[in-house]
Design an enzyme around this catalytic site. Structure first.
Site, PDB file in Angstrom:
ATOM      1  N   ILE A   1       4.451  -0.432  24.434  1.00  0.00           N
ATOM      2  CA  ILE A   1       3.952  -1.352  25.466  1.00  0.00           C
ATOM      3  C   ILE A   1       4.946  -2.486  25.658  1.00  0.00           C
ATOM      4  O   ILE A   1       5.350  -3.094  24.678  1.00  0.00           O
ATOM      5  CB  ILE A   1       2.606  -2.005  25.057  1.00  0.00           C
ATOM      6  CG1 ILE A   1       1.601  -0.966  24.601  1.00  0.00           C
ATOM      7  CG2 ILE A   1       2.044  -2.839  26.198  1.00  0.00           C
ATOM      8  CD1 ILE A   1       0.337  -1.591  24.005  1.00  0.00           C
TER       9      ILE A   1
ATOM     10  N   LYS B   1       0.629  -7.634  12.757  1.00  0.00           N
ATOM     11  CA  LYS B   1       0.951  -7.599  14.184  1.00  0.00           C
ATOM     12  C   LYS B   1       0.318  -8.779  14.922  1.00  0.00           C
ATOM     13  O   LYS B   1       0.928  -9.349  15.821  1.00  0.00           O
ATOM     14  CB  LYS B   1       0.483  -6.270  14.777  1.00  0.00           C
ATOM     15  CG  LYS B   1       1.302  -5.084  14.247  1.00  0.00           C
ATOM     16  CD  LYS B   1       0.627  -3.775  14.622  1.00  0.00           C
ATOM     17  CE  LYS B   1       1.453  -2.568  14.226  1.00  0.00           C
ATOM     18  NZ  LYS B   1       0.681  -1.321  14.416  1.00  0.00           N
TER      19      LYS B   1
ATOM     20  N   THR C   1      11.575   9.049  11.513  1.00  0.00           N
ATOM     21  CA  THR C   1      10.960   9.363  12.809  1.00  0.00           C
ATOM     22  C   THR C   1      11.524   8.492  13.927  1.00  0.00           C
ATOM     23  O   THR C   1      12.040   8.995  14.931  1.00  0.00           O
ATOM     24  CB  THR C   1       9.432   9.137  12.717  1.00  0.00           C
ATOM     25  OG1 THR C   1       8.943   9.948  11.645  1.00  0.00           O
ATOM     26  CG2 THR C   1       8.738   9.540  14.003  1.00  0.00           C
TER      27      THR C   1
END
Lengths: 354, 354
Positions: free
Chosen positions: A120, A189, A11
């Site tokens: 972001i 993360k 992807t």
């Protein structure tokens, strides 16, 4: 001309390929993927050795995921002085320090904007702020799948299963969504973002995490009756000591993160001089992730300095459990004040009240 | 050691001075201000000529405001190869192209992060995105004073005069707040941000602006009855043609900018690949503004590339007036569909419905 090797033609890799195909200053000359993609990739199809040994490759873009192969190639690539860009939060969260040291030693760049918060502009601005201001606290929605599920349950009154199924149909959630639901994805993360902002080494295994596997509509309605919004957050702080936890939280509707909907991610940095800075955008998906990779590439082409580690020390993560917690035993909810970690762990669902 | 000259020792200048005083890599060696500050500044007190002629000064930080003197020093400084950082939206919006060209010609940097959105990491991330993605539309709350007034009126039911007075007491609003209330301040900031994101030359005088001087609580209650939130926005877009306007807007409560409260600023970038990216933080004040200046300084010290202007062309601003507009004549409100600019201009208060 800057020659690039792309690792992974899924992807994200296909998104990067597409966004770079008309650029005249860079060119993808080699692609690594499974033999099943040999025909599709034609002359681009390359082995790991061909990529590492090709001296014309100045930058490797890794979007395979997983740790074993990624670690091997990233380490060897950096050692040979190739810049590396990756979207792979697993390998970054595990080998953050090593990769940054190798890049420094071999005068190349290691960048990973896409590994946290998708499209972001997050890691670079957050790191920049941390260099001249003090980031004291971070609150973040860093997982699109779980935020999508919580949004659907609260806004459209869908059940947990219906929301999860919808997330899977839309391609946000994995077939086995347990890493997302338990908060493990957000642990990784949170470790990357917090390490960068606090200039401290943090390990995944030191992070306390509570999940959202056991939520149902009764729980959602109970939270709504309290006038609160449920979000699944990474919370970290560093003032006297370092704290990092992944935990559901009850937010007042005016909290900046209560408005982050569906697959969006959002992060609020609480800075000493700069007050609150909130950054939000799509946390996953082909183009947002590819876009973050291109942001890194742009920084490398412009000759931006690599991330520096001004002070590194090992701190065992100590979590501040003060404040009020909402707990739900499957039937009833109640509020506990400054509970111990063990007490909290005995409930199937726990949320911090912010 | 990097020697710095500081122009202006007011609110922002003092903030910069304070944040830099313990740094070992940079040192403020000269300060320009009015003779009344001579005693306070001691040996740092310098004239314009001393600063420009001092070859040890590598970077000028300008936070005086106004155009005449700022233009003179920035132009001469860049011509002498000194880096310039400024928080002065007036001079940047007027001479954007000239300053960037001079910096390019003389191999130095011209940066102005603090001129738009205070402490929000805004111009740099937005510019980075614009280099590899397409920014198609921007919506921004870029003025802290007017957002503070609108927040207080809507959340606390204060009158316009009470809210304005409170803003003045808190130091957000100028004694003569007309540039803020008429939208002129936001025009300048919108021109800077939009020029950077669309890579186009835009002039302040081409921008249509409607103000909030004529609002009162009756108007606010009418908007609240419609289930909307009033915000004062800069709206720009560039797809086939360029459009930029400063206009009050009625937002649904789920719009990302409807949650930006009090003196905060917020910007949503609508990007082709990256979808919506929203950035928010304190739009003004000593430390947020000083923080943005330090962000620029950091970029310069790291050797970041200057902003490039890939394509520059002069486009007379053509504003898209399609869609619905809310108008209020002081007694009654109504909705107009795709009105002409002249029709809208005849009302004391106009808001776009988003």
């Amino acid at each position: 001309m800057n020659n690039i090797a792309l690792l992974g033609f899924g992807t994200v890799g296909k998104g990067v390929f597409e966004l770079l195909k008309d650029r005249r200053d860079v060119s993808i000359t080699r692609v690594l993927d499974l033999p099943t993609k040999k025909e599709e990739l034609g002359s681009l199809y390359s082995t790991k050795e061909e990529i590492l040994q090709d001296e014309n490759i100045s930058t490797i873009i890794e979007c395979m995921g997983g740790d074993t192969l990624a670690y091997e190639i990233i380490k060897e690539g950096l050692t040979r002085g190739k810049n590396v860009i990756t979207s792979n939060k697993e390998t970054v969260s595990l080998h953050f320090e090593e990769y940054l040291s190798l890049a420094q030693e071999h005068h190349c760049c290691f960048r990973f904007e896409a590994s946290v918060g998708g499209g972001i502009p997050l890691l670079d601005p957050a790191y920049q702020i941390s260099c001249f201001d003090q980031v004291e606290r971070i609150e973040g929605i860093l997982n699109g799948t779980t935020n999508f599920i919580l949004s659907k349950m609260q806004k459209e009154n869908l059940s947990f299963q219906e929301s999860l199924k919808l997330a899977q149909e839309k391609g946000f959630a994995e077939r086995d969504p347990s890493a997302d639901l338990q908060g493990l994805d957000m642990v990784r993360k949170g470790v990357i973002l917090s390490s960068l902002c606090y200039h401290k080494e943090i390990h995944n295994e030191d992070v306390i995490h509570f999940g959202i596997e056991h939520i149902d509509l009764d729980l959602i309605h109970d939270i709504q009756k309290r006038g609160k919004v449920l979000r699944f957050l990474m919370l970290s702080s560093y003032q006297e000591k370092l704290s990092l936890q992944v935990i559901p939280a009850l937010l007042s509707p005016s909290h900046p993160l209560s408005q982050i909907q569906e697959e969006y991610n959002g992060v609020t940095l609480y800075c000493k001089n700069n007050s609150l800075v909130t950054l939000s955008g799509k946390g996953a998906g082909r183009y947002p992730t590819a876009s973050a990779i291109l942001q890194d590439l742009n920084h490398i082409l412009e000759g931006a300095a690599p991330f520096r580690r001004e002070k590194v020390s090992l701190l065992k993560n100590e979590v501040d459990m003060s404040g009020d917690y909402y707990v739900y035993d499957g039937k009833e909810s109640k509020i506990l004040s400054s509970p111990s970690f063990n007490t909290l762990s005995s409930y199937p669902f726990v949320a911090k009240i912010l």
